[in-house]
Design a protein around this motif. Sequence first.
Motif, PDB file in Angstrom:
ATOM      1  N   UNK A 170       6.006 -13.473  -8.289  1.00 30.42           N
ATOM      2  CA  UNK A 170       5.172 -12.349  -7.865  1.00 30.42           C
ATOM      3  C   UNK A 170       5.644 -11.045  -8.504  1.00 30.42           C
ATOM      4  N   UNK A 171       6.962 -10.856  -8.627  1.00 29.97           N
ATOM      5  CA  UNK A 171       7.474  -9.624  -9.225  1.00 29.97           C
ATOM      6  C   UNK A 171       7.104  -9.538 -10.701  1.00 29.97           C
ATOM      7  N   UNK A 172       7.231 -10.651 -11.437  1.00 27.37           N
ATOM      8  CA  UNK A 172       6.881 -10.633 -12.856  1.00 27.37           C
ATOM      9  C   UNK A 172       5.377 -10.447 -13.039  1.00 27.37           C
ATOM     10  N   UNK A 173       4.568 -11.087 -12.179  1.00 27.77           N
ATOM     11  CA  UNK A 173       3.118 -10.922 -12.292  1.00 27.77           C
ATOM     12  C   UNK A 173       2.701  -9.494 -11.978  1.00 27.77           C
ATOM     13  N   UNK A 174       3.312  -8.886 -10.978  1.00 33.08           N
ATOM     14  CA  UNK A 174       2.984  -7.499 -10.650  1.00 33.08           C
ATOM     15  C   UNK A 174       3.393  -6.539 -11.749  1.00 33.08           C
ATOM     16  N   UNK A 175       4.436  -6.901 -12.525  1.00 31.09           N
ATOM     17  CA  UNK A 175       4.883  -6.031 -13.616  1.00 31.09           C
ATOM     18  C   UNK A 175       3.981  -6.127 -14.837  1.00 31.09           C
ATOM     19  N   UNK A 176       3.161  -7.202 -14.950  1.00 32.77           N
ATOM     20  CA  UNK A 176       2.252  -7.307 -16.082  1.00 32.77           C
ATOM     21  C   UNK A 176       2.322  -8.604 -16.850  1.00 32.77           C
ATOM     22  N   UNK A 177       3.242  -9.531 -16.472  1.00 31.78           N
ATOM     23  CA  UNK A 177       3.301 -10.822 -17.155  1.00 31.78           C
ATOM     24  C   UNK A 177       2.086 -11.650 -16.720  1.00 31.78           C
ATOM     25  N   UNK A 178       1.383 -12.292 -17.639  1.00 32.28           N
ATOM     26  CA  UNK A 178       0.211 -13.100 -17.250  1.00 32.28           C
ATOM     27  C   UNK A 178       0.586 -14.159 -16.216  1.00 32.28           C
ATOM     28  N   UNK A 179      -0.185 -14.198 -15.157  1.00 37.91           N
ATOM     29  CA  UNK A 179       0.143 -15.103 -14.045  1.00 37.91           C
ATOM     30  C   UNK A 179       0.053 -16.567 -14.453  1.00 37.91           C
ATOM     31  N   UNK A 180      -0.820 -16.900 -15.387  1.00 31.98           N
ATOM     32  CA  UNK A 180      -0.967 -18.296 -15.781  1.00 31.98           C
ATOM     33  C   UNK A 180       0.218 -18.803 -16.586  1.00 31.98           C
ATOM     34  N   UNK A 181       1.102 -17.921 -17.040  1.00 27.24           N
ATOM     35  CA  UNK A 181       2.280 -18.348 -17.796  1.00 27.24           C
ATOM     36  C   UNK A 181       3.534 -18.448 -16.932  1.00 27.24           C
TER      37      UNK A 181
END
Length: 297
Positions: A170-181
């Motif tokens: 969740x932290x990486x996705x909120x920072x901008x990393x594509x959630x599907x990766x």
Amino acid sequence: PVSHTHTHMHAHAHAHAYMPPNHHHDALLWMAPLLSGGGYSSESLGFALGLHNLTRLDGGLMAGVRQFGEPQDESFVEGLPKALIPPLRHLFGAGASQDAASGVVVCHSTPDAWVPSKFEGWDELEPCPPPTAAVSVGRTMFETDSVPREWVERCSRMDEVWVPTHFHAEAFAAAGVPRERLFVIGEPVDTAFFRPGRLKPMRLPPLPPPSTPPLTPTPPPPPPPPPPAQPRAAAERWSRRVSGSRGSCERRWRRQRRRTRPRRWSWRAGSSARSARRRRGGGSRGRPGRLRPLREA
């Protein structure tokens, strides 16, 4: 044995989805600071032992490891258990082959060490991911609820990013990393050492009764009371008593000075007029008798 089957199944399935036909489908290379000590080293050693056990069970799996991200620490290597040396020697030998970097390559470190690396020399020595990798996977973590912006750009260039918990995902996705990766791959567990289901819980003896009552926090002592107010006369006497001899000596000196010092006269006339009045016996300011007459010898 290390519980690592889920990682192998995940990597194997995604290798078949990504790899072209001319690549080795069952090649897995784990690049991490295995021999450097620290958190990433401890976790990567657990993954390496799990890969070694899977290669013994699955003869078609070609798994290897390479030192990456940090230099080798000789004192740490000397302190490793002897049981780890044969598996690590086998994995390092398998990872040294050229075919090992043609399948799934896991870069297990902080993203700033991935290509292009911020650390001088690693891109020429051991670039991760190597240019021949069919699938590039980043294994990393960050123990806060935010991720550096540079890490987001590097993670977005990877095919997949493996994080240990859903909090990290969740932290990486909120920072901008594509959630599907983002994929949650838990940390390895040594089931030969940690096996709570096979052992009975140890019974602890009961605690002895307390001999003294439990200590309670004592309140802080009250502030000291202010000094009682003294009357003005008592305060003056006390100040004179403290000053002591200084005050008495000063008063005695002033009395003695008044007796012995010459009198000060103020004359308005000049010196000739002052001398004439003195000879006549006149006083100051035209008032006779103010000055004492001079005594003749």
